[in-house]
Design a protein around this motif. Sequence first.
Motif, PDB file in Angstrom:
ATOM      1  N   UNK A  37      18.429 -53.249 -40.974  1.00 41.82           N
ATOM      2  CA  UNK A  37      18.364 -54.508 -40.229  1.00 41.82           C
ATOM      3  C   UNK A  37      18.668 -55.679 -41.159  1.00 41.82           C
ATOM      4  N   UNK A  38      18.060 -55.699 -42.344  1.00 41.74           N
ATOM      5  CA  UNK A  38      18.330 -56.771 -43.309  1.00 41.74           C
ATOM      6  C   UNK A  38      19.798 -56.781 -43.722  1.00 41.74           C
ATOM      7  N   UNK A  43      25.176 -59.246 -43.534  1.00 40.64           N
ATOM      8  CA  UNK A  43      26.621 -59.018 -43.433  1.00 40.64           C
ATOM      9  C   UNK A  43      27.217 -59.475 -42.107  1.00 40.64           C
ATOM     10  N   UNK A  44      26.373 -59.751 -41.113  1.00 41.74           N
ATOM     11  CA  UNK A  44      26.867 -60.156 -39.807  1.00 41.74           C
ATOM     12  C   UNK A  44      27.553 -59.026 -39.065  1.00 41.74           C
ATOM     13  N   UNK A  45      26.997 -57.824 -39.178  1.00 37.51           N
ATOM     14  CA  UNK A  45      27.578 -56.666 -38.487  1.00 37.51           C
ATOM     15  C   UNK A  45      26.501 -55.957 -37.667  1.00 37.51           C
ATOM     16  N   UNK A  46      26.923 -54.939 -36.922  1.00 39.58           N
ATOM     17  CA  UNK A  46      25.974 -54.148 -36.142  1.00 39.58           C
ATOM     18  C   UNK A  46      25.131 -53.272 -37.079  1.00 39.58           C
ATOM     19  N   UNK A  47      23.895 -53.042 -36.705  1.00 37.54           N
ATOM     20  CA  UNK A  47      23.007 -52.190 -37.494  1.00 37.54           C
ATOM     21  C   UNK A  47      23.600 -50.786 -37.646  1.00 37.54           C
ATOM     22  N   UNK A  48      24.272 -50.299 -36.609  1.00 33.52           N
ATOM     23  CA  UNK A  48      24.858 -48.966 -36.661  1.00 33.52           C
ATOM     24  C   UNK A  48      25.952 -48.804 -37.696  1.00 33.52           C
ATOM     25  N   UNK A 124      31.298 -42.382 -37.746  1.00 34.46           N
ATOM     26  CA  UNK A 124      32.735 -42.368 -37.430  1.00 34.46           C
ATOM     27  C   UNK A 124      33.068 -43.358 -36.313  1.00 34.46           C
ATOM     28  N   UNK A 125      32.083 -43.820 -35.573  1.00 34.33           N
ATOM     29  CA  UNK A 125      32.307 -44.765 -34.475  1.00 34.33           C
ATOM     30  C   UNK A 125      32.609 -46.181 -34.955  1.00 34.33           C
ATOM     31  N   UNK A 126      32.421 -46.451 -36.238  1.00 30.23           N
ATOM     32  CA  UNK A 126      32.590 -47.799 -36.776  1.00 30.23           C
ATOM     33  C   UNK A 126      33.772 -47.841 -37.737  1.00 30.23           C
ATOM     34  N   UNK A 127      34.718 -48.772 -37.527  1.00 31.47           N
ATOM     35  CA  UNK A 127      35.887 -48.840 -38.406  1.00 31.47           C
ATOM     36  C   UNK A 127      35.549 -49.297 -39.826  1.00 31.47           C
ATOM     37  N   UNK A 128      34.520 -50.126 -39.963  1.00 27.93           N
ATOM     38  CA  UNK A 128      34.076 -50.578 -41.281  1.00 27.93           C
ATOM     39  C   UNK A 128      32.590 -50.264 -41.405  1.00 27.93           C
ATOM     40  N   UNK A 129      32.253 -49.578 -42.481  1.00 25.29           N
ATOM     41  CA  UNK A 129      30.858 -49.256 -42.791  1.00 25.29           C
ATOM     42  C   UNK A 129      30.453 -50.017 -44.041  1.00 25.29           C
ATOM     43  N   UNK A 130      29.164 -50.278 -44.156  1.00 27.09           N
ATOM     44  CA  UNK A 130      28.618 -50.925 -45.346  1.00 27.09           C
ATOM     45  C   UNK A 130      27.548 -50.011 -45.916  1.00 27.09           C
TER      46      UNK A 130
END
Length: 159
Positions: A37-38, A43-48, A124-130
């Motif tokens: 969550x933090x 980063x301004x992205x989805x938690x997923x 795999x559902x997210x094009x960019x991961x952090x």
Amino acid sequence: MGKERLSHSSQSVADALREAGALGQVRVLPDSTRTAVEAAQALGCEVGAIANSLVFMCDGGPLLALTSGSHRVDTKALATRLERGKIHRATPEQVRAATGQSIGGVAPVGHPVRVETVVDETLADYPVLWASAGTPHSVFPTDYKELLSLTCGRSAKVD
């Protein structure tokens, strides 16, 4: 996001990324990324899209589960899927021994030795991961395919 000098742990991650030819670079953030969550807020992205690095012990050795920030690991189901013995959360000491990093900043790479890794198929559902880069204030961008390659990981359903 700054160009601050990297900590030893983050530098190990940056070196591993460079050696693997990864495109993303380690970024140091002013806000904590200790939890999914933090990290998502910073980063301004989805938690997923946050690739949590969770260390477990299984059959006498460490097991790194890279899971979507929107999932919890079902250790019993994962043990069954992997055809392994009981999986349980590693202690802080076991995490540091296996990864050279502390809880809240464990990266998928940059460990003293390769750690067996499973990668949550939902990522795999997210094009960019952090993913964490070795400290609670550092991250790097990646994608699912690269994460599997970087870690020599196995794709798995973890929840």
